[in-house]
Design an enzyme around this catalytic site. Sequence first.
Site, mmCIF file in Angstrom:
data_model
loop_
_atom_site.group_PDB
_atom_site.id
_atom_site.type_symbol
_atom_site.label_atom_id
_atom_site.label_comp_id
_atom_site.label_asym_id
_atom_site.label_seq_id
_atom_site.Cartn_x
_atom_site.Cartn_y
_atom_site.Cartn_z
ATOM 1 N N VAL A 68 0.859 -1.190 0.000
ATOM 2 C CA VAL A 68 0.000 0.000 0.000
ATOM 3 C C VAL A 68 0.894 1.238 0.000
ATOM 4 O O VAL A 68 1.585 1.513 0.974
ATOM 5 C CB VAL A 68 -0.928 0.022 1.228
ATOM 6 C CG1 VAL A 68 -1.747 1.326 1.240
ATOM 7 C CG2 VAL A 68 -1.860 -1.178 1.209
ATOM 8 N N LYS A 277 8.428 -26.360 -47.214
ATOM 9 C CA LYS A 277 7.842 -25.511 -48.245
ATOM 10 C C LYS A 277 6.329 -25.481 -48.008
ATOM 11 O O LYS A 277 5.692 -26.524 -47.933
ATOM 12 C CB LYS A 277 8.153 -26.094 -49.637
ATOM 13 C CG LYS A 277 7.962 -25.110 -50.791
ATOM 14 C CD LYS A 277 9.077 -24.081 -50.845
ATOM 15 C CE LYS A 277 9.028 -23.277 -52.131
ATOM 16 N NZ LYS A 277 9.476 -24.059 -53.306
ATOM 17 N N HIS A 278 5.771 -24.300 -47.872
ATOM 18 C CA HIS A 278 4.338 -24.143 -47.623
ATOM 19 C C HIS A 278 3.883 -24.968 -46.410
ATOM 20 O O HIS A 278 2.871 -25.666 -46.463
ATOM 21 C CB HIS A 278 3.533 -24.506 -48.861
ATOM 22 C CG HIS A 278 3.787 -23.587 -50.016
ATOM 23 N ND1 HIS A 278 3.425 -22.259 -50.010
ATOM 24 C CD2 HIS A 278 4.398 -23.793 -51.202
ATOM 25 C CE1 HIS A 278 3.785 -21.696 -51.148
ATOM 26 N NE2 HIS A 278 4.388 -22.600 -51.887
ATOM 27 N N ASN A 420 -4.293 -35.722 -44.868
ATOM 28 C CA ASN A 420 -3.790 -37.050 -44.568
ATOM 29 C C ASN A 420 -2.312 -37.131 -44.962
ATOM 30 O O ASN A 420 -1.923 -36.626 -46.008
ATOM 31 C CB ASN A 420 -4.573 -38.110 -45.344
ATOM 32 C CG ASN A 420 -5.976 -38.293 -44.796
ATOM 33 O OD1 ASN A 420 -6.156 -38.434 -43.597
ATOM 34 N ND2 ASN A 420 -6.969 -38.321 -45.675
ATOM 35 N N HIS A 526 -4.161 -30.460 -39.038
ATOM 36 C CA HIS A 526 -5.004 -29.799 -40.025
ATOM 37 C C HIS A 526 -4.645 -28.326 -40.177
ATOM 38 O O HIS A 526 -3.908 -27.785 -39.389
ATOM 39 C CB HIS A 526 -6.480 -29.927 -39.628
ATOM 40 C CG HIS A 526 -6.960 -31.347 -39.686
ATOM 41 N ND1 HIS A 526 -7.313 -32.049 -38.553
ATOM 42 C CD2 HIS A 526 -7.102 -32.193 -40.725
ATOM 43 C CE1 HIS A 526 -7.689 -33.276 -38.908
ATOM 44 N NE2 HIS A 526 -7.569 -33.389 -40.216
#
Length: 526
Positions: A68, A277-278, A420, A526
């Site tokens: 405080v 890549k990607h 997949n 995903h």
Amino acid sequence: MTTTLPIRRALLSVSDKAGLTEFASFLAAQGVEILSTGGTAKAMRDAGIAVIDVADFTGFPEMLDGRVKTLHPKVHGGILGIRGNAEHEAAMKDHGIAPIDLVVVNLYPFEATVAKGADFDTCIENIDIGGPGMIRAAAKNHAAVTVVTDPEDYAAVKADMEANGGATTAALRTQLAAIAYARTAAYDAAISTWFAGQVSDEFPRRFAVGGRLKQTLRYGENPHQKAAFYVTGEDRPGIATAEQVQGKELSYNNLNDTDAAFELAAEFDEPAVAIIKHANPCGVAVGGDVVAAYQRALACDPVSAFGGIVALNRPIDAAAAEEITKIFTEVVIAPDADAEARAVFAAKKNLRLLLTGGMPDPAAPGVTFKNLSGGFLVQSRDNGRVMAADLKVVTQRQPSEQELRDMLIAFRICKHVKSNAIIYVKDGATVGIGAGQMSRVDSSRIASWKSAEAAKAQGLAQPQTVGSVVASDAFFPFADGLLAAAEAGATAVIQPGGSMRDDEVIKAADEKGLAMVMTGMRHFRH
């Protein structure tokens, strides 16, 4: 809102003292009365700057071990009082509350304390109470009060005051208020996340996320999209902690792909190289050294590797740098690089070199996010790791030691390939990768076709998938995917299992003379 308002009284209370005395000296030269507390006041006094202790300003001593000190009506009233409001000004006069025009506060280092692994009580004591209260009060009353939460904003306040006769503009005060609320939100997010961990609440009722802007990007995935890179402060070596040694600014896609590459390279204990890549690998290999690993990773798909991202899990020497720079590469990321390697890379001005100082732990816990319309998904990081002891042989033929080794490598790679996913590995290197197809059979065929194309380019008599092992990120729902792998020349299969047609798939493997193991763990991505 009044456009410009002079700064006559300021309250400075900071944990991060970078630039403090320089900024305070500027304020003092402008005739600003400075209030402060504790270590901040001492630092300014040591620099010869006149300071009034908050305890003297409020007439109330600091107490409860410093818990405080600013929680007082004279502080919060001075910040929150609306200038020009007769009722507010009368109340302030009646109670001896002087207006505070500038609040410079940064918070107890809670995030850094947690990152150091401090104990529970130490973390609790590093939760700031008065600081967020003052910041939020000043930001709310930004019509009259300037709030600064970060030393990097000192220069903007100084420039504004110099341009406006010691006053700040409404535009700057509004901008700083937005920064202030973002800071307290991120601070509270860090605290709530830590508390959830303390009580083992993996998914609390309210999930708060905070980040700090590291880089505003030229654009997002496409030129018409805007983008930025934020860091959360997670203690994990990688793209967020890396030093960019050379090369032009990283793009959104560079950052995404580089993160994917480095996380994959971290999966292996032996020297390993991943070429991405990607966001999908086009070649991964382990070897006796990173030169051998790179050469074998590149051989998997040298066409796709052009303009890709290369990640290594070992420091880079000159030999490795020479090998990598034989083709155009967008980004190279590794834990370190010696002087000779840096010199080799320096000749390639467009190549970005990132050094992290360490490797992330693939088994460490954490969370990942995915944005949805109106919300987001949160899940624990896929840190599952299958070991030899976890494998269940389900065929008549037992796998050889080499097949077992390659299957474990292939399954680790599978985790980092879009579903997949089908991965062929031979002697510790990928020889065929099929990613992101709606049909697992198509993934298997694409991987086989890519391997055949690579064999032709290298003048080989047959694809490298002949005599390889194959990994699937999820079970084979029918035998056709396994039969496609057999046709490609695979001799052993690793897959999670769990299909209602597992018996049919096992029978097909036995008929083809394949060895097959099941992991009981799936790696969808995903």
